[in-house]
Scaffold this motif. Structure first.
Motif, PDB file in Angstrom:
ATOM      1  N   ALA A  52       0.833  -1.204   0.000  1.00 47.90           N
ATOM      2  CA  ALA A  52       0.000   0.000   0.000  1.00 47.90           C
ATOM      3  C   ALA A  52       0.866   1.252   0.000  1.00 47.90           C
ATOM      4  O   ALA A  52       0.591   2.210  -0.719  1.00 47.90           O
ATOM      5  N   LYS A  53       1.933   1.246   0.785  1.00 40.36           N
ATOM      6  CA  LYS A  53       2.809   2.409   0.851  1.00 40.36           C
ATOM      7  C   LYS A  53       3.508   2.628  -0.479  1.00 40.36           C
ATOM      8  O   LYS A  53       3.594   3.762  -0.968  1.00 40.36           O
ATOM      9  N   LEU A  54       4.001   1.560  -1.081  1.00 37.23           N
ATOM     10  CA  LEU A  54       4.653   1.686  -2.378  1.00 37.23           C
ATOM     11  C   LEU A  54       3.672   2.181  -3.441  1.00 37.23           C
ATOM     12  O   LEU A  54       4.023   3.015  -4.274  1.00 37.23           O
ATOM     13  N   TYR A  81      12.776  -3.668  -0.748  1.00 37.66           N
ATOM     14  CA  TYR A  81      12.021  -3.313  -1.958  1.00 37.66           C
ATOM     15  C   TYR A  81      12.140  -4.399  -3.014  1.00 37.66           C
ATOM     16  O   TYR A  81      11.211  -4.635  -3.783  1.00 37.66           O
ATOM     17  N   SER A  82      13.265  -5.098  -3.034  1.00 37.34           N
ATOM     18  CA  SER A  82      13.481  -6.149  -4.033  1.00 37.34           C
ATOM     19  C   SER A  82      12.395  -7.234  -3.944  1.00 37.34           C
ATOM     20  O   SER A  82      12.113  -7.896  -4.944  1.00 37.34           O
ATOM     21  N   GLU A  86       9.461  -6.721  -8.850  1.00 33.77           N
ATOM     22  CA  GLU A  86       8.850  -7.289 -10.053  1.00 33.77           C
ATOM     23  C   GLU A  86       7.375  -6.895 -10.170  1.00 33.77           C
ATOM     24  O   GLU A  86       6.880  -6.573 -11.242  1.00 33.77           O
ATOM     25  N   GLU A  87       6.683  -6.894  -9.052  1.00 32.76           N
ATOM     26  CA  GLU A  87       5.255  -6.528  -9.042  1.00 32.76           C
ATOM     27  C   GLU A  87       5.039  -5.073  -9.455  1.00 32.76           C
ATOM     28  O   GLU A  87       4.072  -4.761 -10.144  1.00 32.76           O
TER      29      GLU A  87
END
Length: 90
Positions: A52-54, A81-82, A86-87
């Protein structure tokens, strides 16, 4: 970050603070807490918070017309983050 254990149910809740929400008048700070749900495990709640934050920061970057990646936000999430790269970039 963004996860707490509900004292009555024992489940984990994920919450995100959105500072972009503007409040009309009054002395209260701008911003609002966003409830992201209740989960059986702390890990699942933390993953939901991270995604959600990303997503929120990606929207903010796009709104500002910036082309940089959201990887800088990785220091403010629970997992690297890795795990989500990909998502969000794939």
């Amino acid at each position: 970050k963004g996860v707490s254990k509900h004292k009555h149910t024992g489940k984990f809740e994920a919450h995100l603070w959105d500072a972009s929400v503007k409040r009309a008048g009054g002395k209260r700070k701008n911003g609002a807490q966003i409830y992201l749900g209740q989960y059986a495990t702390e890990v699942k709640a933390a993953q939901v918070y991270d995604k959600a934050k990303l997503s929120l920061f990606r929207v903010e970057l796009n709104r500002k017309g910036e082309t940089e990646r959201v990887e800088w936000c990785g220091q403010n999430i629970n997992f690297p983050y890795s795990n989500y790269k990909e998502e969000f970039e794939g």
